[in-house]
Design a protein around this motif. Structure first.
Motif, PDB file in Angstrom:
ATOM      1  N   GLY A 147      14.033  -1.664  52.592  1.00 40.65           N
ATOM      2  CA  GLY A 147      14.003  -2.616  53.691  1.00 40.65           C
ATOM      3  C   GLY A 147      15.350  -2.716  54.382  1.00 40.65           C
ATOM      4  N   ALA A 148      15.441  -3.660  55.327  1.00 39.39           N
ATOM      5  CA  ALA A 148      16.684  -3.869  56.076  1.00 39.39           C
ATOM      6  C   ALA A 148      16.981  -5.356  56.140  1.00 39.39           C
ATOM      7  CB  ALA A 148      16.562  -3.301  57.481  1.00 39.39           C
ATOM      8  N   GLY A 149      18.241  -5.724  55.866  1.00 39.30           N
ATOM      9  CA  GLY A 149      18.622  -7.124  55.925  1.00 39.30           C
ATOM     10  C   GLY A 149      17.760  -7.965  55.010  1.00 39.30           C
ATOM     11  N   SER A 150      17.403  -9.161  55.484  1.00 40.68           N
ATOM     12  CA  SER A 150      16.496 -10.037  54.746  1.00 40.68           C
ATOM     13  C   SER A 150      15.066  -9.779  55.188  1.00 40.68           C
ATOM     14  CB  SER A 150      16.852 -11.505  55.011  1.00 40.68           C
ATOM     15  OG  SER A 150      15.796 -12.362  54.607  1.00 40.68           O
ATOM     16  N   CYS A 151      14.152  -9.804  54.233  1.00 43.33           N
ATOM     17  CA  CYS A 151      12.736  -9.624  54.579  1.00 43.33           C
ATOM     18  C   CYS A 151      12.093 -10.938  54.995  1.00 43.33           C
ATOM     19  CB  CYS A 151      11.973  -9.000  53.418  1.00 43.33           C
ATOM     20  SG  CYS A 151      11.879 -10.044  51.947  1.00 43.33           S
ATOM     21  N   ALA A 152      12.897 -12.024  55.062  1.00 41.09           N
ATOM     22  CA  ALA A 152      12.336 -13.340  55.369  1.00 41.09           C
ATOM     23  C   ALA A 152      12.962 -13.958  56.619  1.00 41.09           C
ATOM     24  CB  ALA A 152      12.527 -14.273  54.176  1.00 41.09           C
ATOM     25  N   GLU A 153      13.339 -13.109  57.585  1.00 38.62           N
ATOM     26  CA  GLU A 153      13.836 -13.631  58.865  1.00 38.62           C
ATOM     27  C   GLU A 153      12.621 -14.057  59.683  1.00 38.62           C
ATOM     28  OE1 GLU A 153      16.846 -14.160  59.307  1.00 38.62           O
ATOM     29  OE2 GLU A 153      17.996 -12.762  58.087  1.00 38.62           O
ATOM     30  N   VAL A 154      12.313 -15.344  59.672  1.00 36.46           N
ATOM     31  CA  VAL A 154      11.036 -15.803  60.213  1.00 36.46           C
ATOM     32  C   VAL A 154      10.890 -15.518  61.713  1.00 36.46           C
ATOM     33  CG1 VAL A 154      10.682 -17.551  58.454  1.00 36.46           C
ATOM     34  CG2 VAL A 154      12.009 -18.139  60.492  1.00 36.46           C
ATOM     35  N   ASN A 155      11.995 -15.494  62.451  1.00 37.62           N
ATOM     36  CA  ASN A 155      11.906 -15.217  63.887  1.00 37.62           C
ATOM     37  C   ASN A 155      11.678 -13.742  64.188  1.00 37.62           C
ATOM     38  OD1 ASN A 155      14.601 -14.875  62.854  1.00 37.62           O
ATOM     39  ND2 ASN A 155      15.303 -14.573  64.958  1.00 37.62           N
ATOM     40  N   LEU A 156      11.959 -12.879  63.217  1.00 41.28           N
ATOM     41  CA  LEU A 156      11.823 -11.438  63.438  1.00 41.28           C
ATOM     42  C   LEU A 156      10.580 -10.848  62.777  1.00 41.28           C
ATOM     43  CD1 LEU A 156      15.540 -10.338  62.822  1.00 41.28           C
ATOM     44  CD2 LEU A 156      14.435 -10.855  65.003  1.00 41.28           C
TER      45      LEU A 156
END
Length: 510
Positions: A147-156
């Motif tokens: 994955g990339a960054g956080s998998c829980a970026e709610v806006n993305l």
């Protein structure tokens, strides 16, 4: 916006199973975990391949076909004992500024794009990435997704093409990686689950906790709390290590260069200027492994007289970084150091900066125009397409080396004093020249990345800057890296529940 969904109906041919490694944030250790899993699976005779749908990094490399992809996936392919292929990283974003990036699609630079413009293309890029994953699943027994960054970026998340949506497309159980060193590991793991939908929570099969310092026995209660709170297994806690050297994915690892204290450190020191848009900083990893020198990344302008040499690295925005050198006072420090007889070498964008001018008539890096260089080499560069991407063999005074080129600059050398003689590019024989060297042999520039991976080249350069008997490893290139992959797998298997990971990989975690 509607969530990206693509039909994942089973094809006639049975495709490889997949496992996804996602993170609670950036730089928590996803790439390292995937690398370790790739070597671990390969050691068990499994034909495994890595995959990252979208990577954002200026640290890239070249495939045997002469195409560009993220260095982390090249590392993971090496750990898998297979050649890297652009299907392993179909979309590469190379940041050129705060809001824009060059898009490299299936190994070829296609355009520069703002973040908003890129956002509008997510659906078509997701389809491209799914096509790459499908091809890998047809050719391999197992594919490990990163994955990339956080998998829980709610806006993305509604337009995510690399984390949970890709894991769902691949029908891949997810291992979630958190970094205990940065603190808040309980909030990282539980908070990630709380931020995603219930159906997404079910995708997550277990956790790996990275970068633990101290006595692991003291975290047993914490491990039990996480498992009781989430109902998911902590698959292992990885202690911090300093004995393994793996190429890093991006420049987060060099974000905070420290102060150099020559009084407390007697080793000869080499400086790397930490440019705002530094690229391919892993060029200098081999130097960092040499025990009788000290490699320092420095960002704040300082007196350079204590260094044996100064390196200006590659840049994804040469003209911007030239302006930064001028505005911060670095230009004066570097030219004063060179005028006093100091050794300076520029790599790729750094090579371009050492010249008289850098022209950008087509606005490839921003507003069209011309920037003054440092006037330390008699060269002049024009930025223009197409992008050069080659695996290259070269020699320096009959000492042979290998490297790779990634640049859009075409440089004219007015002195005809070249640094390297090129013998082939992408396995096509040629007789060409690269780089430039000053008359006093103290100022050098080259387009060649990875030159210090060749021990004899590294030894020659270190001796040329006055370092006696540099302790350069006899292992070079892949042989040196392969040893590190084995050490990483050994470390991983010592602290991770391998049987549980294999069951998850086989879909037996529910």
């Amino acid at each position: 916006m509607n969530q990206i969904i693509i039909n994942n109906s089973s094809p006639t041919k049975k495709r490889a199973r997949c496992l996804a490694v996602l993170g609670t944030g950036s730089d928590v250790g996803k790439s390292i975990v995937v690398t370790a899993l790739c070597r671990m699976f390969s050691n068990r005779g499994i034909k495994v391949a890595p995959f990252k749908a979208q990577n954002m990094s200026n640290n890239s490399g070249i495939t045997p076909e002469g195409l560009e992809m993220g260095r982390a996936q090249i590392v993971q392919a090496e750990a898998s004992r297979i050649p890297p292929h652009v299907d392993m990283n179909p979309v590469l974003l190379k940041p050129t500024g705060e809001t824009g990036s060059q898009i490299v699609l299936l190994g070829t630079a296609v355009e520069n794009s703002t973040a908003f413009e890129y956002h509008t293309r997510k659906k078509s890029l997701f389809e491209k990435a799914c096509g790459s994953l499908d091809r890998l699943r047809d050719d391999f027994e197992f594919v490990i997704l990163e994955g990339a960054g956080s998998c829980a970026e709610v806006n993305l998340m509604p337009n995510d093409i690399v984390n949970l949506s890709m894991a769902e497309y691949a029908d891949a159980p997810v291992i979630l990686v958190g970094d205990i060193h940065r603190g808040g590991i309980f909030a990282q793991l539980v908070g990630t689950l709380e931020c995603i939908e219930e159906r997404r929570r079910k995708q997550i099969a277990g956790f790996i906790i990275n970068r633990f310092r101290g006595d692991l026995r003291l975290f047993e209660d914490g491990k039990k709390w996480i498992e009781n709170r989430t109902g998911k297994q902590v698959l292992g806690v990885l202690p911090w290590y300093n004995h393994i050297m793996i190429d890093a994915e991006d420049s987060v690892v060099i974000e905070a260069p420290g102060h150099v204290d020559f009084k407390s450190d007697s080793l000869p020191a080499v400086a790397v200027i930490r440019l705002p848009h530094i690229s391919n900083f892993t060029d200098f990893d081999p130097l960092s492994r040499i025990k009788n020198i000290r490699l320092n990344y420095i960002q704040t302008p300082c007196d350079l007289s204590g260094f044996k040499a100064v390196i200006i690295p590659g840049s994804k925005n040469t003209r911007y970084d030239l302006k930064w050198l001028e505005e911060t006072g670095w230009s004066d420090k570097i030219t004063a150091y060179a005028d006093s007889g100091g050794h300076v070498i520029g790599i790729c964008g750094g090579y371009q900066m050492l010249g008289n001018f850098v022209h950008d008539p087509y606005g490839l890096e921003g507003t069209p125009g011309t920037s003054k260089g440092l006037f330390l080499l008699p060269i002049e560069t024009t930025l223009k397409a197409p992008k050069v991407t080659t695996l290259t063999r070269f020699s320096w005074d009959e000492i042979c080396g290998t490297g790779y080129e990634i640049h859009m600059g075409q440089t004219v050398n007015e002195s005809n004093e070249y640094l390297f003689e090129v013998s082939d590019r992408n396995n096509v024989l040629c007789r060409d020249f690269d780089g430039c060297i000053s008359q006093n042999k103290k100022i050098m520039g080259t387009y060649m990345h990875g030159i210090f991976d060749s021990p004899l080249i590294a030894k020659k350069w270190l001796e040329s800057i006055g370092i006696e008997n540099p302790m350069v490893s006899k292992l070079s290139g892949f042989a040196a890296k392969d040893k590190e992959y084995d050490l990483l797998a050994e470390h991983f298997e010592k602290y991770i529940d391998v049987d549980a990971v294999l069951k998850i990989a086989e879909g037996k975690y529910l």
